[in-house]
Design a protein around this motif. Structure first.
Motif: not given
Ligand code: PLP
Length: 411
Positions: A255-283
């Motif tokens: 809690t005082g040392v501070r370290c954690a991690y987050t997993v963002v899979p490459r399969e996970l997609k969301a869409k941009d304003a034009d409806g194109n799929a974007v990899l959340v991992n890249d963002l």
């Protein structure tokens, strides 16, 4: 004058913990000889395991020598730690995670708070109620919440998923379109878990309804029962719909040392304003490398020591200490006829306040009659009204003393 981000004016302030501190201080002024026991804090108390401090000392020595000195490291984390995470937390459980899917950070609070930034301003947020407040407040700051309704104790644009004894703390699926669902298991504050079947319902829902699950697993290390899922990726298809957050804070005293991690899979997609799929991992990679400069080398060496045989054994013994405390509180209160939840796979015990007392009335009773500080459930959301949280992070002596004092109360 320069204008502020007006969304900040919608925040409800840190009412919960400041109000607790205020009432405690007042009580101590009026009763200077009272021996207060705090079972309210969500911070660990046992100190870092030797395997970790030794690894950190060695790393400090490396830094003092120009031939082994390290400056800026990779923003995403050193390979030695990422490989340990993948091999121990995922591969050992039959889950395939790649090195570019893991992002080491200085805490899950920052990660669960910052993740919303890469999604649309219009994204509809669903949270469990009661809830770890960071999920809500960071979306308020970002302008997604709408106004706060003092009568309902809720923001108008946030979808609240009620978790109380009536549904065994298992939230119902949202009844309207949502984009991001925050799930926390083992849960803070209720200490409850989801079964694999229940978690699968959420993954299936997210797949069928094009939403993303933000799965906060900060208390994974406290799971004791074999059939409780330790990662959302144990569920088939979850890599297409879920981001997972893990922290070393409670696992290993970071809690005082501070370290954690987050997993963002490459399969996970969301869409941009034009409806194109974007990899959340890249963002997330872009955000992380732009706004974060990596966790210190010394800290990451300490975190890697968690995965050594000595580190694992020492951590297991500390977790066992806290979970024994949890059992003492849970069983002690249950034997008084109180309704208690959690405390089996999590360091939190969530109890129904006796005699229909509201959360703050029970807080005052516990403080004035037993000199114990806990956390009123309503502070985590409206569905927490009439509940109360105690933590297992205290010393054994204080935990036993606290239960003994509660036993003497007239409830
Ligand atoms: N997520 C939950 C559910 C927590 O309860 C906490 C800490 O209390 C955190 C995240 C924060 O973890 P960290 O110390 O890694 O920032």
């Amino acid at each position: 004058m320069t204008q502020i981000n007006h969304n900040y004016t919608l925040l409800q302030g840190s009412y919960l913990f400041s109000e607790i501190a205020k009432r405690r201080t007042k009580f101590m002024q009026d009763n200077p000889n009272a021996q207060i026991i705090s079972l309210g804090i969500g911070d660990v108390t046992r100190g870092l395991p030797d395997a970790i401090t030794k690894a950190m000392h060695d790393a400090v020595d490396e830094l003092s020598n120009p031939s082994t000195f390290r400056g800026y490291g990779p923003e995403q984390g050193y390979d030695f730690l990422i490989n340990d995470i993948i091999n121990n937390d995922y591969k050992a459980r039959g889950i395939d995670i790649a090195t570019n899917e893991v992002f080491v950070s200085d805490g899950s609070k920052c990660d669960v708070g910052n993740i919303q930034e890469i999604f649309s301003q219009d994204a509809v947020i669903a949270v469990q109620d009661p809830v770890y407040p960071v999920y809500v407040d960071t979306n308020v700051m970002a302008g997604r919440s709408g106004k706060f309704n003092k009568e309902t104790n809720q923001y108008e644009n946030i979808v609240y998923l009620k978790c109380d004894a009536s549904n065994n703390f298992t939230p119902s699926l949202p009844d309207r379109k949502v984009d991001l669902i925050y799930l926390c298991y083992p849960n803070n504050p209720t200490g409850m878990t989801l079964s694999k079947e229940e978690l699968k319902r959420w993954v299936d829902f997210a797949k069928a309804n094009d939403c993303i699950i933000l799965y906060d697993s900060a208390y994974e290390a406290f799971i004791q029962e074999a059939d409780v899922p330790r990662s959302i990726y144990e569920i088939e298809g979850a890599k297409e719909v879920a981001i997972e957050f893990r922290s070393f804070s409670k696992t290993a005293g970071f809690t005082g040392v501070r370290c954690a991690y987050t997993v963002v899979p490459r399969e996970l997609k969301a869409k941009d304003a034009d409806g194109n799929a974007v990899l959340v991992n890249d963002l997330w990679n872009r955000r992380h490398t732009t706004k974060f400069n990596g966790v210190s080398y010394v800290t990451q060496r300490g975190a890697a020591a968690i995965y050594t045989p000595e580190g694992k054994a020492q951590i297991a013994s500390i977790i066992d200490y806290y979970m024994t405390n949890a059992g003492i509180i849970r069983e002690g209160l249950a034997s008084l006829g109180l309704e208690v939840f959690g405390g089996v796979n999590a360091p939190y015990i969530w109890l129904k306040t006796p005699n229909g007392l509201d959360s703050w009335a029970f807080f005052d009773k516990l403080l004035s009659e037993a000199n114990i500080v806990g956390t009123p459930g309503v502070g985590f959301g409206q569905a927490g009204q009439g509940y109360f949280r105690l933590t297992a992070f205290g010393s054994r002596e204080n935990t036993e003393k606290a239960v003994e004092r509660i036993t003497k109360l007239s409830l």
